[in-house]
Enzyme design. Sequence first.
Site, PDB file in Angstrom:
ATOM      1  N   SER A 168     -22.747 -12.395   6.295  1.00  0.00           N
ATOM      2  CA  SER A 168     -22.162 -11.418   5.377  1.00  0.00           C
ATOM      3  C   SER A 168     -23.028 -10.170   5.315  1.00  0.00           C
ATOM      4  O   SER A 168     -24.251 -10.236   5.308  1.00  0.00           O
ATOM      5  CB  SER A 168     -22.061 -12.054   3.988  1.00  0.00           C
ATOM      6  OG  SER A 168     -22.201 -11.095   2.977  1.00  0.00           O
ATOM      7  N   THR A 169     -22.376  -9.021   5.327  1.00  0.00           N
ATOM      8  CA  THR A 169     -23.105  -7.793   5.060  1.00  0.00           C
ATOM      9  C   THR A 169     -22.519  -7.173   3.815  1.00  0.00           C
ATOM     10  O   THR A 169     -21.370  -6.767   3.803  1.00  0.00           O
ATOM     11  CB  THR A 169     -22.970  -6.758   6.196  1.00  0.00           C
ATOM     12  OG1 THR A 169     -21.733  -6.970   6.840  1.00  0.00           O
ATOM     13  CG2 THR A 169     -24.093  -6.833   7.161  1.00  0.00           C
TER      14      THR A 169
ATOM     15  N   LYS B 130     -23.229  -4.716   0.162  1.00  0.00           N
ATOM     16  CA  LYS B 130     -23.812  -3.422  -0.136  1.00  0.00           C
ATOM     17  C   LYS B 130     -25.309  -3.571  -0.333  1.00  0.00           C
ATOM     18  O   LYS B 130     -26.082  -2.701   0.000  1.00  0.00           O
ATOM     19  CB  LYS B 130     -23.183  -2.851  -1.417  1.00  0.00           C
ATOM     20  CG  LYS B 130     -21.949  -2.024  -1.138  1.00  0.00           C
ATOM     21  CD  LYS B 130     -21.613  -1.172  -2.348  1.00  0.00           C
ATOM     22  CE  LYS B 130     -21.449  -2.055  -3.549  1.00  0.00           C
ATOM     23  NZ  LYS B 130     -20.822  -1.471  -4.699  1.00  0.00           N
ATOM     24  N   GLU B 131     -25.692  -4.689  -0.900  1.00  0.00           N
ATOM     25  CA  GLU B 131     -27.084  -4.831  -1.289  1.00  0.00           C
ATOM     26  C   GLU B 131     -27.863  -5.816  -0.446  1.00  0.00           C
ATOM     27  O   GLU B 131     -29.081  -5.858  -0.522  1.00  0.00           O
ATOM     28  CB  GLU B 131     -27.151  -5.238  -2.765  1.00  0.00           C
ATOM     29  CG  GLU B 131     -26.678  -4.137  -3.659  1.00  0.00           C
ATOM     30  CD  GLU B 131     -26.062  -4.646  -4.934  1.00  0.00           C
ATOM     31  OE1 GLU B 131     -25.749  -3.826  -5.788  1.00  0.00           O
ATOM     32  OE2 GLU B 131     -25.883  -5.858  -5.094  1.00  0.00           O
ATOM     33  N   SER B 132     -27.150  -6.604   0.317  1.00  0.00           N
ATOM     34  CA  SER B 132     -27.868  -7.588   1.106  1.00  0.00           C
ATOM     35  C   SER B 132     -27.113  -7.950   2.378  1.00  0.00           C
ATOM     36  O   SER B 132     -25.926  -7.712   2.487  1.00  0.00           O
ATOM     37  CB  SER B 132     -28.077  -8.859   0.275  1.00  0.00           C
ATOM     38  OG  SER B 132     -26.836  -9.485   0.067  1.00  0.00           O
ATOM     39  N   VAL B 133     -27.878  -8.524   3.296  1.00  0.00           N
ATOM     40  CA  VAL B 133     -27.286  -9.080   4.496  1.00  0.00           C
ATOM     41  C   VAL B 133     -27.678 -10.544   4.523  1.00  0.00           C
ATOM     42  O   VAL B 133     -28.827 -10.871   4.272  1.00  0.00           O
ATOM     43  CB  VAL B 133     -27.828  -8.382   5.760  1.00  0.00           C
ATOM     44  CG1 VAL B 133     -27.133  -8.899   6.992  1.00  0.00           C
ATOM     45  CG2 VAL B 133     -27.661  -6.882   5.649  1.00  0.00           C
ATOM     46  N   VAL B 134     -26.715 -11.408   4.777  1.00  0.00           N
ATOM     47  CA  VAL B 134     -27.018 -12.837   4.781  1.00  0.00           C
ATOM     48  C   VAL B 134     -26.849 -13.386   6.198  1.00  0.00           C
ATOM     49  O   VAL B 134     -25.845 -13.130   6.853  1.00  0.00           O
ATOM     50  CB  VAL B 134     -26.115 -13.605   3.795  1.00  0.00           C
ATOM     51  CG1 VAL B 134     -26.462 -15.080   3.794  1.00  0.00           C
ATOM     52  CG2 VAL B 134     -26.243 -13.025   2.393  1.00  0.00           C
TER      53      VAL B 134
ATOM     54  N   LYS C  37     -31.178 -14.465   2.976  1.00  0.00           N
ATOM     55  CA  LYS C  37     -30.663 -13.266   2.316  1.00  0.00           C
ATOM     56  C   LYS C  37     -31.692 -12.159   2.443  1.00  0.00           C
ATOM     57  O   LYS C  37     -32.798 -12.259   1.925  1.00  0.00           O
ATOM     58  CB  LYS C  37     -30.352 -13.567   0.854  1.00  0.00           C
ATOM     59  CG  LYS C  37     -29.652 -12.429   0.131  1.00  0.00           C
ATOM     60  CD  LYS C  37     -29.063 -12.897  -1.192  1.00  0.00           C
ATOM     61  CE  LYS C  37     -28.406 -11.753  -1.948  1.00  0.00           C
ATOM     62  NZ  LYS C  37     -27.754 -12.186  -3.196  1.00  0.00           N
TER      63      LYS C  37
ATOM     64  N   ASP D 189     -22.984 -11.447 -12.765  1.00  0.00           N
ATOM     65  CA  ASP D 189     -22.057 -11.007 -11.711  1.00  0.00           C
ATOM     66  C   ASP D 189     -21.185 -12.191 -11.326  1.00  0.00           C
ATOM     67  O   ASP D 189     -20.897 -12.430 -10.159  1.00  0.00           O
ATOM     68  CB  ASP D 189     -22.821 -10.479 -10.497  1.00  0.00           C
ATOM     69  CG  ASP D 189     -21.910  -9.777  -9.498  1.00  0.00           C
ATOM     70  OD1 ASP D 189     -20.789  -9.375  -9.890  1.00  0.00           O
ATOM     71  OD2 ASP D 189     -22.301  -9.639  -8.325  1.00  0.00           O
TER      72      ASP D 189
HETATM   73  P1  ADP Z   1     -24.191 -10.009  -2.186  1.00  0.00           P
HETATM   74  O1  ADP Z   1     -25.131  -9.435  -3.191  1.00  0.00           O
HETATM   75  O2  ADP Z   1     -24.147  -9.240  -0.922  1.00  0.00           O
HETATM   76  O3  ADP Z   1     -22.837 -10.323  -2.766  1.00  0.00           O
HETATM   77  P2  ADP Z   1     -24.452 -12.884  -1.968  1.00  0.00           P
HETATM   78  O4  ADP Z   1     -25.638 -13.668  -2.393  1.00  0.00           O
HETATM   79  O5  ADP Z   1     -23.240 -12.991  -2.814  1.00  0.00           O
HETATM   80  O6  ADP Z   1     -24.890 -11.381  -1.779  1.00  0.00           O
HETATM   81  O7  ADP Z   1     -24.102 -13.316  -0.504  1.00  0.00           O
HETATM   82  C1  ADP Z   1     -23.063 -12.727   0.226  1.00  0.00           C
HETATM   83  C2  ADP Z   1     -22.220 -13.771   0.916  1.00  0.00           C
HETATM   84  O8  ADP Z   1     -23.020 -14.547   1.799  1.00  0.00           O
HETATM   85  C3  ADP Z   1     -21.624 -14.772  -0.041  1.00  0.00           C
HETATM   86  O9  ADP Z   1     -20.393 -14.336  -0.519  1.00  0.00           O
HETATM   87  C4  ADP Z   1     -21.502 -16.005   0.787  1.00  0.00           C
HETATM   88  O10 ADP Z   1     -20.306 -15.994   1.522  1.00  0.00           O
HETATM   89  C5  ADP Z   1     -22.651 -15.901   1.743  1.00  0.00           C
HETATM   90  N1  ADP Z   1     -23.788 -16.675   1.270  1.00  0.00           N
HETATM   91  C6  ADP Z   1     -24.806 -16.267   0.488  1.00  0.00           C
HETATM   92  N2  ADP Z   1     -25.673 -17.237   0.250  1.00  0.00           N
HETATM   93  C7  ADP Z   1     -25.208 -18.331   0.878  1.00  0.00           C
HETATM   94  C8  ADP Z   1     -25.671 -19.673   1.021  1.00  0.00           C
HETATM   95  N3  ADP Z   1     -26.795 -20.093   0.450  1.00  0.00           N
HETATM   96  N4  ADP Z   1     -24.916 -20.518   1.748  1.00  0.00           N
HETATM   97  C9  ADP Z   1     -23.778 -20.092   2.338  1.00  0.00           C
HETATM   98  N5  ADP Z   1     -23.297 -18.857   2.244  1.00  0.00           N
HETATM   99  C10 ADP Z   1     -23.993 -17.971   1.539  1.00  0.00           C
HETATM  100 MN    MN Z   2     -21.999 -11.737  -3.941  1.00  0.00          MN
END
Ligand code: ADP
Ligand code: MN
Length: 495
Positions: free
Chosen positions: A239-240, A242-246, A268, A384
């Site tokens: 996931s990318t 606005k505030e993070s890339v996972v 993250k 949030d």
């Molecule tokens: P943001 O601040 O960008 O919303 P999130 O923590 O919500 O950051 O993470 C973005 C996305 O990444 C989540 O909606 C989810 O789909 C995926 N993600 C984040 N953490 C995990 C995790 N521990 N396991 C699986 N997916 C995750």
């Molecule tokens: Mn989120």
Amino acid sequence: QCPWGAPTTTSISCSLADVMSEQLAKELQLEEENAAFPEVVAVAEGPFITGENTDTSSDLMLAQMLQMEFDREYDAQLRREEKKINGHSKVSISFENYRKVHPYDSDSSEDEVDWQDTRHDPYRADKPTTTPRKGFIGKGKDITTKHDEVVCGRKNTARMENFAPEFQVGDGIGMDLKLSNQVFNALKQHAYSEERRSARLHEKKEHSTAEKAVDPKTRLLLYKMVNAGMLETITGCISTGKESVVFHAYGGISTTEDKVIPPECAIKVFKTTLNEFKNRDKYIKDDYRFKDRFSKLNPRKIIRMWAEKEMHNLTRMQNAGIPCPQVVILKKHILVMSFIGQDQVPAPKLKDVILSSEDMKKAYCQVLNMMQQLYKECNLVHADLSEYNMLWHDGKVWLIDVSQSVEPTHPHGLEFLFRDCRNVSQFFQKAGVAEALNERELFNAVSGLNITADNEVDFQEEIEALEKMNEDHVQNQGKKLSMFSSDGDPPIYDE
Ligand code: ADP
Ligand code: MN
């Protein structure tokens, strides 16, 4: 005969046309640039970072870092010039757009906080041009059209301001210099081609960060984790935001005995571009846990603090038994946690998953429970909470994304809670859960407060009054003490 003997090599013939060819020069230039930045062309396929393929790129990374170092010096020079020009004047100009490194892409050294002085948005739109739409000004015979030679000449001179600062335009701007269109166009052409050249280099750098989604510094940190064996492979981006890339990663072997690294991890990476974080100030600035630290920190450290905050909040939740990712490690702005999902496929968000009405009801009851636990046992408000930050996995709801979570005594804590309640209530009511409380009932159920207002406006007013009361209380007592039970964690940052 020539006293130095006959020339041994015949020089490669090269036509005058070639020597003079701009086209060829540009091509050669491009070739050289491409050689200097080859990674842009060849973006790595397959695993993002593994133990094998990284060593080849580390030389490159070093080169990139040197380049950044250079860019930073260049920017520092720009800043000095900017300062010199602006002096103490109230009106100032900014060279922001001409910087090579945008705040935060840079791996500026710990103590370098220079750019904090500039509050400008580096991505703001260009200022609008002032040519009147109709193309003329004045009335009757005094009419002056935009084609008027003098007006045009002055305007051309003024427009030179738009050239890059390194482009020497002399002090023509200061005097009443009138540039003919012809001269201006020639200058403009030259200025733009110069600018494009530097933009091309810039773009490459931007691209490379966009495609890999991380800057070299982050990449290096990730590389270290893989190198240390803590992570097996980083497979790719989930996931990318606005505030993070996972990212997803396969776990490796722990270096310490007591810690087990989950087979699959989520990484993250908190984005190190300041822009999106600006509007998050309110979450952290008023959080007493961070109060003492906030003012002294430079923005890069504040971003690390988000990661830190998420880690602490996740740990609290873990201790309370709330389903959430388990923290593996925190390294600067990078948080490694357990992956919710399987075989690289992340668990679906509650907003995306289709549940039977039975499961939906189960999910609701669980969410209500978790919100109460979060509030009472963790002393936290998610802040949030919505169907976007709840994942459905293993037949239950998992909470994620808690970097912005605050304690209920946060000056806006109850407002955040109310917003959470509204999201949750609306989602489950729409999903057809008959038992779902409305937002006000949910708020009372979670907080244990008993706000009786029967409409939203009054309700919110009471919430704000409570917050105000609590705030006054805190001020008077000089410490946390309020209508909230405080058997949650002690403040983390008081040491
Ligand atoms: P943001 O601040 O960008 O919303 P999130 O923590 O919500 O950051 O993470 C973005 C996305 O990444 C989540 O909606 C989810 O789909 C995926 N993600 C984040 N953490 C995990 C995790 N521990 N396991 C699986 N997916 C995750
Ligand atoms: Mn989120």
